[in-house]
Enzyme design. Structure first.
Site, PDB file in Angstrom:
ATOM      1  CG  HIS A  18      44.157  38.708  52.512  1.00 16.05           C
ATOM      2  ND1 HIS A  18      43.271  39.506  53.201  1.00 16.05           N
ATOM      3  CD2 HIS A  18      45.196  39.517  52.163  1.00 16.05           C
ATOM      4  CE1 HIS A  18      43.756  40.743  53.259  1.00 16.05           C
ATOM      5  NE2 HIS A  18      44.920  40.778  52.632  1.00 16.05           N
ATOM      6  CB  THR A  27      54.249  46.880  46.941  1.00 15.76           C
ATOM      7  OG1 THR A  27      54.112  48.031  46.102  1.00 15.76           O
ATOM      8  CG2 THR A  27      52.912  46.529  47.547  1.00 15.76           C
ATOM      9  CB  CYS A  84      71.877  48.444  67.168  1.00 17.10           C
ATOM     10  SG  CYS A  84      70.443  48.544  66.083  1.00 17.10           S
ATOM     11  NE  ARG A 117      46.898  49.490  49.898  1.00 16.76           N
ATOM     12  CZ  ARG A 117      45.876  49.892  50.632  1.00 16.76           C
ATOM     13  NH1 ARG A 117      44.812  49.144  50.745  1.00 16.76           N
ATOM     14  NH2 ARG A 117      45.907  51.058  51.252  1.00 16.76           N
ATOM     15  CB  SER A 135      45.321  43.826  48.890  1.00 15.28           C
ATOM     16  OG  SER A 135      44.824  42.872  49.773  1.00 15.28           O
ATOM     17  CB  ILE A 188      55.247  39.480  42.188  1.00 17.14           C
ATOM     18  CG1 ILE A 188      54.049  39.802  43.099  1.00 17.14           C
ATOM     19  CG2 ILE A 188      54.797  38.863  40.880  1.00 17.14           C
ATOM     20  CD1 ILE A 188      53.196  38.611  43.495  1.00 17.14           C
ATOM     21  CB  SER A 195      48.309  44.056  56.032  1.00 18.80           C
ATOM     22  OG  SER A 195      47.668  45.205  55.548  1.00 18.80           O
TER      23      SER A 195
END
Lengths: 419, 484
Positions: free
Chosen positions: B49, B40, B441, B310, B337, B12, B45
């Protein structure tokens, strides 16, 4: 680019396979190694104890590797360092890449897979808690200390009693760190008995069997670890928690053969070993693709890797020279009653070695038991052993002469029975 | 004196920074972590959406649908991976059809395009691994997946390239109203600014409450996830949601943009805003929960688990705009979300409001395009060889699991807002994100950081400044301070 034989991996398996293939008459050999030097994981195994079977003396890992590296160089076997194999196709085209050649393809008549294995990671173990710095696989910590020259921890808890974890318990202690405990989920150790004695007992490091890590604290660096006893279902038992203030968690919870390239080439994988299914010549289901070392199944002793790899090298040479035929009869080798798997899974009586070594692991600790070999339903041999444990590989030798006495033999079964 | 200080360099804050860089203004972003995309934005996920879930008329509904529509162009302009794979909300036989119908109605009211309810026959052709009890589903073709790291980093890099100053490792401690605007005290220096944009994630209430009597209250709602290896990545082709029931919202199963399979999240309201730990209870419910919608998930292929928080505000909606008792203090708070999906729209919405309040002029030099780190695995052999000839570092693979070359890692270090930590490299290149989880690595990446930044090996961190990897040298090289 064309080579008769391309060997993927320049660790102990790849080196021994290359030497054997050359000794069996193959001139055109290329070893492809992703690291900056040959020797593989042995280069970071600076402790001794290697080579008792092969050289009848105790060598360090780098010394053991150098015996084979010297032979590769004396025999002028070609190798490419800092080179990553990106793909292997079913028709044996190897795609590889490095800084100087770019991306290039090699047509190989035969391929030996010798890529080794990786360590099971924290994520794959599903250990809950924070994700701070200070959680290392034992092998990564070993590289940091022995190759890079750094100390990755001061107060250390180790989860898993695999051999690298045991070796690192001693190594970290010798470097001045405090190893607080080794926790092992299973009721028995995953490592060699000699390593328990020499790396834990000799330094008074406690080993907690049937314990696991149930929490990792610390938002940026590990600040504490909680372990707890587990029941027969391997679930933590409330009230048995032990908390340690520490900055490091090392994981030695099993090794996984790295077969992503093999799978891409269509090589069939045994779900028990996570390695290719092979016949007595260590050949996979794809004609001319062989496998050996820890990519085939995880070994405890490098001596056995070298023996197995030499066998793969010899058989790849025979294949290239057209001395093998896949039209021969195959006999299944079955693992039952306490035997988890066998390598090989099938044998070809017409072309097999006179003395064929079949290696396997047991699924639990057995005391005063016996290894039984059946030809179909007939007991052929039974050898008693005081102790067998999953952490130590077992073997039986199958004699070609004996198998020839059973022309209608369809399967050989190896199982653990009462002595 | 800055015109605008943005608190927080998550998706954001970065989206707002980029939108504000379209105007002539002196702008800074203050971030407490050592990199952008550390809160966050990094643990969610990773989906965009479609927008049927939020109540019509809310800011969540508006921003989600608008943000979703902006993603195609934005992903092209900023060169980050984005794919409209579509999503399904599946109903099982014990649930009422009215649940799906209500979602469809909400979606239509919110302006989500092309929604339809599909029956099992159609569904099973699209997704053969749906659970046997699945009867029908709401299909949203505009549902999408994105790399949240590349998305956020791209926004931040482009903002920085257009003149926004980023101050990392800079934690805001206090905000005081002054007649010129605000004085911000951080743990390293003091900033004076005419306006503030509060995009501080789970801490946005703290900063709002320093200047406004209209108190906000944000609850960190933890979501735990399990990530599976790429051999499980095609188990489903679309994001599979579960129709919420009285048992809860359910968990989703989705392919990720990089080809892994992701299962989660849990939903746990906590007090601790730093509780990014996973728990045995949380991880244990994901497998049985996910089996309600998708069968035979190969949990043997798990490569890692993680948790994100969240920022749930008591009102339940996004809090966007100027606080009415704190002039020129703009909130982007309560961005739970669908925050990732809404980010482009929130950035535009707030930037326009701030620009209006400060009377900003357009920046004629704004360049909205950015090139991401090259992805050689998408190139032909010829292209790749040309690249290696030009820069041999692209011929040296460092991360074997993800096939990441040294060239990509060098780019990640040397580009705008370059990586300075193992996780910074991982988020930009995926080195260390594969099945061995950086076991092989990480020592090599540490060497590259040491050489290229340059920095001392003992100062190299995983993420935060206290997350050092090594403490000293072994005895042969010089030893270490062995105070235990």
């Amino acid at each position: 680019m064309n080579y008769d034989l391309v060997i993927i991996g320049g660790g102990p398996a790849g080196l021994a396979a290359a030497v054997a293939a050359r000794d069996n008459g193959i001139q055109s050999i290329l070893i492809i190694e992703r690291d900056k030097e040959l020797g593989g994981i042995l280069n970071q195994c600076i402790h001794n104890g290697f080579g008792l079977h092969t050289f009848k003396e105790e060598l360090t890992g780098p010394e053991y590797a150098s015996r084979f590296i010297d032979q590769v160089k004396e025999k002028n076997i070609e190798y490419k360092l800092n080179t990553m194999v990106m793909d292997i196709s079913e028709d044996k085209i190897v795609t590889a890449m490095n800084k100087t050649d770019g991306m290039f393809m090699i047509n190989a008549q035969a391929i030996i897979l010798a890529m080794g294995c990786r360590e099971r990671s924290r994520g794959a173990l599903n250990i809950p808690g924070f994700r701070p710095a200070g959680v290392f696989s034992a092998g990564t910590a070993q590289r940091l200390v022995n190759i890079e020259g750094y100390m990755p921890g001061k107060r250390v808890v180790i989860l898993g009693s695999g051999d690298i974890g045991l070796i690192m318990a001693r190594r970290m202690t010798l470097e001045g760190a405090k190893v607080l405990a080794v926790a092992e989920l299973m009721p028995y150790s995953g490592g060699l008995k000699r390593n328990i004695v020499q790396c834990l007992d000799d330094f008074n490091i406690p080993l907690y069997l049937s314990h696991t890590v149930i929490d990792i604290e610390g938002k940026e660096r590990v600040e504490g670890i909680t372990i707890a006893e587990v029941g027969p279902d391997r679930k933590p038992i409330p009230g048995t928690e032990i908390h340690y203030d520490c900055d490091t968690l090392l994981l030695s919870c099993g090794l996984l053969p790295e077969n992503e390239l093999s799978k891409a080439a269509g090589v069939a994988i045994n779900p028990i070993t996570s390695g290719p299914i092979v016949n007595d010549g260590l050949e996979t289901n794809i004609d001319g693709i062989f496998a050996c070392g820890n990519v085939l199944h995880v070994h405890d002793l490098v001596d056995f890797v070298s023996q197995e790899a030499a066998n793969a090298g010899k058989n790849a040479a025979r294949y290239i020279q057209g001395q093998t035929s896949n039209e021969t009869k195959e006999i299944q080798v079955k693992a039952e009653d306490g035997v988890r798997y066998t390598v090989p899974c099938t044998i070809r009586p017409e072309v097999m070695d006179d003395n064929l070594c079949v290696r396997f692991r047991v699924g639990q600790v057995f005391k005063n038991s016996a290894i039984a070999v059946y030809f179909d339903n007939e007991l052929i041999s039974k050898r008693s052993k005081q102790v067998m444990a999953p952490g130590e590989m077992e073997q039986v030798i199958l004699l070609k002469k004996k198998i020839e006495e059973y022309p209608n033999l369809s399967e050989i079964t190896i199982k653990i029975e009462e002595a | 004196m800055y015109d605008i200080a943005i608190i927080g360099a998550g998706v954001i804050g970065s989206a707002i920074a980029r939108e504000l860089s379209k105007y002539e203004a002196k702008i800074c972003v203050l971030e407490r972590e050592e990199d952008v995309c550390c809160g966050t934005s990094k643990a969610n996920s990773a989906i965009i959406h479609a927008g049927y879930d939020a109540t019509p008329g809310t800011l969540k509904a508006k921003m989600n649908v608008a943000g979703n529509a902006m993603m195609d162009e934005l992903s092209r302009d900023l060169d980050f991976p984005f794919k409209r794979c579509g999503s399904l909300v599946v109903r099982t036989k014990d649930q009422d059809i009215s649940g799906l119908e209500k979602l469809l109605e909400k979606g239509k009211a919110n302006g989500v395009p092309d929604l339809q309810i599909l029956d099992r026959n159609k569904l099973i052709q699209m997704e053969p691994n749906l659970a046997v009890d699945v009867t029908d589903a709401l299909y949203a073709p505009t549902g999408a997946i994105v790399c949240p790291f590349h998305f956020t980093i791209a926004l931040a890099e482009n903002a920085a390239d257009n003149g926004v100053d980023f101050f990392l490792n800079t934690e805001v401690k206090n905000i005081k109203k002054e007649n010129f605007g605000y004085k911000i005290t951080t743990d390293s220096q003091i900033f004076e600014t005419k306006a503030i944009v509060n995009a501080a994630g789970v801490y946005a209430d703290t900063f709002n409450n320093m200047v406004s009597d209209h108190k906000l209250n944000i609850t960190p709602r933890r979501g735990q996830y399990i990530l599976l290896d790429k051999d499980a990545g095609s188990h489903v082709s679309r994001t599979i949601f579960q129709l919420p029931s009285k048992m809860g919202k359910g968990v989703l199963v989705t392919p990720t943009i990089h080809g892994n399979l992701l299962v989660g999240p849990t939903a746990e309201d906590l007090k601790d805003k730093e509780a990014l730990n996973t728990t045995a209870e949380g991880l244990d419910i994901l497998a049985p929960q996910s089996s309600l919608s998708v069968k035979n998930i190969p949990y043997r292929s798990v490569i890692t688990s993680f948790a994100g928080l969240r920022a749930h505000e008591d009102s339940g909606d996004f809090i966007l705009g100027e606080a009415d008792d704190a002039k020129n203090f703009f909130n982007a708070a309560g961005i739970a979300s669908p925050g990732l999906s809404s980010a482009p729209a929130i950035g535009k919405y707030l930037a326009e409001e701030v620009a209006g309040a400060l009377n900003l002029k357009n920046n004629p030099k704004f360049n909205g395009k950015r090139k991401g780190i090259l992805n050689p695995s998408t190139m032909s052999v010829e292209e790749r060889n040309a690249l290696i000839k030009q820069n041999p570092a692209y011929g040296q693979i460092i991360c074997r699991c993800e096939s990441i070359s040294e060239g990509e890692i060098l780019d990640a270090i040397h580009r705008t807002l370059g990586a300075r930590s193992l996780d910074g490299i991982k988020r930009r290149t995926r080195a260390g994100m594969g099945r061995c989880q950086s076991g092989f690595c990480s020592p090599k990446v540490m060497e590259i950081l040491e050489r290229e930044v340059p920095m001392d090996m003992l100062d190299i961190v995983k993420n935060g400044k206290n997350s050092k990897i090594v403490f000293g040298y072994n005895k042969l090289i010089g030893g270490w301070d062995n105070e235990l």
